[in-house]
Design a protein around this motif. Sequence first.
Motif, PDB file in Angstrom:
ATOM      1  N   CYS A 118      27.157  21.145  45.159  1.00 47.63           N
ATOM      2  CA  CYS A 118      27.183  22.600  45.441  1.00 47.63           C
ATOM      3  C   CYS A 118      28.181  23.311  44.643  1.00 47.63           C
ATOM      4  CB  CYS A 118      26.837  22.933  46.682  1.00 47.63           C
ATOM      5  SG  CYS A 118      28.214  22.513  47.783  1.00 47.63           S
ATOM      6  N   PHE A 119      28.336  24.419  44.938  1.00 44.33           N
ATOM      7  CA  PHE A 119      29.302  25.322  44.487  1.00 44.33           C
ATOM      8  C   PHE A 119      29.482  26.361  45.429  1.00 44.33           C
ATOM      9  CE2 PHE A 119      26.632  26.150  40.936  1.00 44.33           C
ATOM     10  CZ  PHE A 119      25.963  27.242  41.590  1.00 44.33           C
ATOM     11  N   SER A 120      30.740  27.118  45.340  1.00 48.81           N
ATOM     12  CA  SER A 120      31.278  28.253  46.342  1.00 48.81           C
ATOM     13  C   SER A 120      30.334  29.331  46.173  1.00 48.81           C
ATOM     14  CB  SER A 120      32.735  28.550  46.388  1.00 48.81           C
ATOM     15  OG  SER A 120      33.170  29.038  45.339  1.00 48.81           O
ATOM     16  N   GLY A 121      30.478  29.854  44.807  1.00 49.41           N
ATOM     17  CA  GLY A 121      29.891  30.882  44.366  1.00 49.41           C
ATOM     18  C   GLY A 121      30.895  32.073  44.130  1.00 49.41           C
ATOM     19  N   ILE A 122      30.627  33.403  43.670  1.00 52.15           N
ATOM     20  CA  ILE A 122      31.153  34.429  43.418  1.00 52.15           C
ATOM     21  C   ILE A 122      30.931  35.532  44.580  1.00 52.15           C
ATOM     22  CG2 ILE A 122      32.114  36.161  41.713  1.00 52.15           C
ATOM     23  CD1 ILE A 122      30.924  34.230  39.738  1.00 52.15           C
ATOM     24  N   ALA A 123      32.166  35.848  44.992  1.00 58.57           N
ATOM     25  CA  ALA A 123      31.924  37.229  45.896  1.00 58.57           C
ATOM     26  C   ALA A 123      31.303  38.403  45.253  1.00 58.57           C
ATOM     27  CB  ALA A 123      33.366  37.667  46.474  1.00 58.57           C
ATOM     28  N   PRO A 124      30.263  38.961  45.764  1.00 56.90           N
ATOM     29  CA  PRO A 124      29.566  40.103  44.932  1.00 56.90           C
ATOM     30  C   PRO A 124      30.346  41.255  44.711  1.00 56.90           C
ATOM     31  CG  PRO A 124      28.254  39.605  46.765  1.00 56.90           C
ATOM     32  CD  PRO A 124      29.745  38.739  46.986  1.00 56.90           C
ATOM     33  N   ALA A 125      30.263  41.862  43.612  1.00 54.32           N
ATOM     34  CA  ALA A 125      30.972  42.912  43.127  1.00 54.32           C
ATOM     35  C   ALA A 125      30.885  44.114  44.202  1.00 54.32           C
ATOM     36  CB  ALA A 125      30.579  43.400  41.478  1.00 54.32           C
ATOM     37  N   GLY A 126      31.963  44.770  44.411  1.00 54.10           N
ATOM     38  CA  GLY A 126      31.905  45.825  45.066  1.00 54.10           C
ATOM     39  C   GLY A 126      32.122  45.657  46.544  1.00 54.10           C
ATOM     40  N   ASP A 127      32.212  44.425  47.120  1.00 54.31           N
ATOM     41  CA  ASP A 127      32.391  43.950  48.500  1.00 54.31           C
ATOM     42  C   ASP A 127      34.001  44.164  49.015  1.00 54.31           C
ATOM     43  OD1 ASP A 127      32.263  42.661  50.744  1.00 54.31           O
ATOM     44  OD2 ASP A 127      31.938  40.699  50.099  1.00 54.31           O
ATOM     45  N   ARG A 128      34.162  45.158  49.494  1.00 56.07           N
ATOM     46  CA  ARG A 128      35.467  45.447  49.546  1.00 56.07           C
ATOM     47  C   ARG A 128      36.052  44.540  50.713  1.00 56.07           C
ATOM     48  NH1 ARG A 128      35.064  52.105  49.643  1.00 56.07           N
ATOM     49  NH2 ARG A 128      34.517  52.349  47.267  1.00 56.07           N
ATOM     50  N   ALA A 129      35.076  44.354  51.737  1.00 54.99           N
ATOM     51  CA  ALA A 129      35.825  43.253  52.757  1.00 54.99           C
ATOM     52  C   ALA A 129      36.252  41.824  52.360  1.00 54.99           C
ATOM     53  CB  ALA A 129      34.492  43.245  53.763  1.00 54.99           C
ATOM     54  N   ALA A 130      35.739  41.539  51.024  1.00 47.66           N
ATOM     55  CA  ALA A 130      35.945  40.189  50.651  1.00 47.66           C
ATOM     56  C   ALA A 130      37.436  40.044  49.988  1.00 47.66           C
ATOM     57  CB  ALA A 130      34.865  39.960  49.457  1.00 47.66           C
ATOM     58  N   ASP A 131      38.179  40.117  50.935  1.00 46.56           N
ATOM     59  CA  ASP A 131      39.734  39.786  50.626  1.00 46.56           C
ATOM     60  C   ASP A 131      39.717  38.228  50.789  1.00 46.56           C
ATOM     61  OD1 ASP A 131      41.035  38.777  53.755  1.00 46.56           O
ATOM     62  OD2 ASP A 131      39.616  40.438  53.895  1.00 46.56           O
ATOM     63  N   ALA A 132      40.677  37.485  50.475  1.00 50.75           N
ATOM     64  CA  ALA A 132      40.708  36.160  50.456  1.00 50.75           C
ATOM     65  C   ALA A 132      40.525  35.287  51.603  1.00 50.75           C
ATOM     66  CB  ALA A 132      42.110  35.606  49.627  1.00 50.75           C
ATOM     67  N   THR A 133      41.058  35.876  52.688  1.00 46.55           N
ATOM     68  CA  THR A 133      40.885  35.188  53.894  1.00 46.55           C
ATOM     69  C   THR A 133      39.323  35.406  54.562  1.00 46.55           C
ATOM     70  OG1 THR A 133      43.345  35.639  54.567  1.00 46.55           O
ATOM     71  CG2 THR A 133      41.411  35.196  56.314  1.00 46.55           C
ATOM     72  N   THR A 134      38.824  36.477  54.149  1.00 41.84           N
ATOM     73  CA  THR A 134      37.593  36.664  54.664  1.00 41.84           C
ATOM     74  C   THR A 134      36.602  35.648  53.780  1.00 41.84           C
ATOM     75  OG1 THR A 134      37.971  39.017  55.178  1.00 41.84           O
ATOM     76  CG2 THR A 134      35.701  38.418  54.769  1.00 41.84           C
ATOM     77  N   ALA A 135      36.832  35.722  52.629  1.00 37.03           N
ATOM     78  CA  ALA A 135      35.962  35.003  51.700  1.00 37.03           C
ATOM     79  C   ALA A 135      35.975  33.387  52.114  1.00 37.03           C
ATOM     80  CB  ALA A 135      36.307  35.122  50.052  1.00 37.03           C
ATOM     81  N   TRP A 136      37.108  32.883  52.440  1.00 40.55           N
ATOM     82  CA  TRP A 136      37.294  31.636  52.780  1.00 40.55           C
ATOM     83  C   TRP A 136      36.421  31.438  54.068  1.00 40.55           C
ATOM     84  CZ3 TRP A 136      37.965  27.745  49.649  1.00 40.55           C
ATOM     85  CH2 TRP A 136      38.837  27.989  48.478  1.00 40.55           C
ATOM     86  N   HIS A 137      36.816  32.334  54.848  1.00 38.91           N
ATOM     87  CA  HIS A 137      36.059  32.030  56.104  1.00 38.91           C
ATOM     88  C   HIS A 137      34.569  32.131  56.034  1.00 38.91           C
ATOM     89  CE1 HIS A 137      34.942  32.826  60.487  1.00 38.91           C
ATOM     90  NE2 HIS A 137      34.321  33.641  60.134  1.00 38.91           N
ATOM     91  N   PHE A 173      39.704  23.124  46.198  1.00 40.73           N
ATOM     92  CA  PHE A 173      38.789  22.081  46.736  1.00 40.73           C
ATOM     93  C   PHE A 173      39.823  21.549  48.131  1.00 40.73           C
ATOM     94  CE2 PHE A 173      38.325  17.523  47.649  1.00 40.73           C
ATOM     95  CZ  PHE A 173      37.054  17.673  48.154  1.00 40.73           C
ATOM     96  N   HIS A 174      41.072  21.027  47.770  1.00 44.46           N
ATOM     97  CA  HIS A 174      41.891  20.712  48.777  1.00 44.46           C
ATOM     98  C   HIS A 174      42.137  21.713  49.927  1.00 44.46           C
ATOM     99  CE1 HIS A 174      42.553  16.743  47.030  1.00 44.46           C
ATOM    100  NE2 HIS A 174      42.809  17.357  45.826  1.00 44.46           N
ATOM    101  N   HIS A 175      42.225  22.993  49.550  1.00 48.96           N
ATOM    102  CA  HIS A 175      42.131  24.120  50.527  1.00 48.96           C
ATOM    103  C   HIS A 175      41.167  24.173  51.333  1.00 48.96           C
ATOM    104  CE1 HIS A 175      43.524  28.019  52.161  1.00 48.96           C
ATOM    105  NE2 HIS A 175      42.458  28.539  51.922  1.00 48.96           N
ATOM    106  N   LEU A 176      39.797  24.051  50.751  1.00 46.73           N
ATOM    107  CA  LEU A 176      38.827  23.845  51.702  1.00 46.73           C
ATOM    108  C   LEU A 176      38.833  22.777  52.543  1.00 46.73           C
ATOM    109  CD1 LEU A 176      35.654  25.092  52.288  1.00 46.73           C
ATOM    110  CD2 LEU A 176      34.810  23.262  50.330  1.00 46.73           C
TER     111      LEU A 176
END
Length: 292
Positions: A118-137, A173-176
């Motif tokens: 599998c893979f992580s995917g891309i945060a959708p365009a226009g998602d203002r809440a998707a800062d790095a911390t939120t995205a990894w969470h 990957f190591h961060h995950l």
Amino acid sequence: MTLRLGYGTNGLTDLRLDDALGLLADLGYDGVGLTLDHMHLDPLAPDLAARTRHVARRLGTLGLGVTVETGARYVLDPRRKHGPSLLDPDPDARAARTALLVRAVDIAAELGAHAVHCFSGIAPAGDRAADATTAWHRLTDALTPVLDAATRAGVPLAVEPEPGHLLATLADFHHLRALLGDPAALGLTLDIGHCQCLEPASPAACVKNAAPWLRHVQIEDMRRGVHEHLPFGDGEIDFPPVLEALAATGYDGLTVVELPRHSHAGPELAGASIAFLRAADRTTRSEVTTPC
């Protein structure tokens, strides 16, 4: 060959699955990277259990190993490529992707697969809440049920660093791994072309560095800085050192040719690819055994 070679069904989408598997067995492949999609073992169509049993019998008859891949472009959403992702702002949408991956783990267990990709995917365009911390969470939260299913099934989940995605590199990957507490069920899909595309180290060095976590390998040619899967010889990768590094790791899963944009010439490229890799392996063996 030391390595067990496979070919991805995402590069054989013009063939029925039974015919694709027969072709690969006839060409001498050891296995197949089976992308769950509408034309090849659709994970959302009726009678999945019966169809999965049929594919398992077919693989057994042909003597093919299998990895289950989950990179189908429109299997969940006919309008959004790879949508929804594990990073979608809508929790229900993320849950749909999680449910698909859990289903993929169940299918993999039924088929006797050695990993689920599998893979992580891309945060959708226009998602203002998707800062790095939120995205990894979001990613860790969405993957936790999949890892639980993988643990129960005894089938590792092999996450692929994908150019342009949140999880794009080996460092990601190591961060995950760290965020999740390094679960035993979490492994790595290493795409050799992606290493050439954007990793700072050479593809052979990436193989050596990734060895402890390798659960699945994809292979094709590629050029530096350009994410385009190319037939062997059309890119810049020096393959004998890559094959030597893979053999040295002791990795015993499939190394799957990944040419998803070349289905129009799938049978021809499947034959050319295994011939190329066999020749590269012979070159590797000759260099290793030739006295200094």
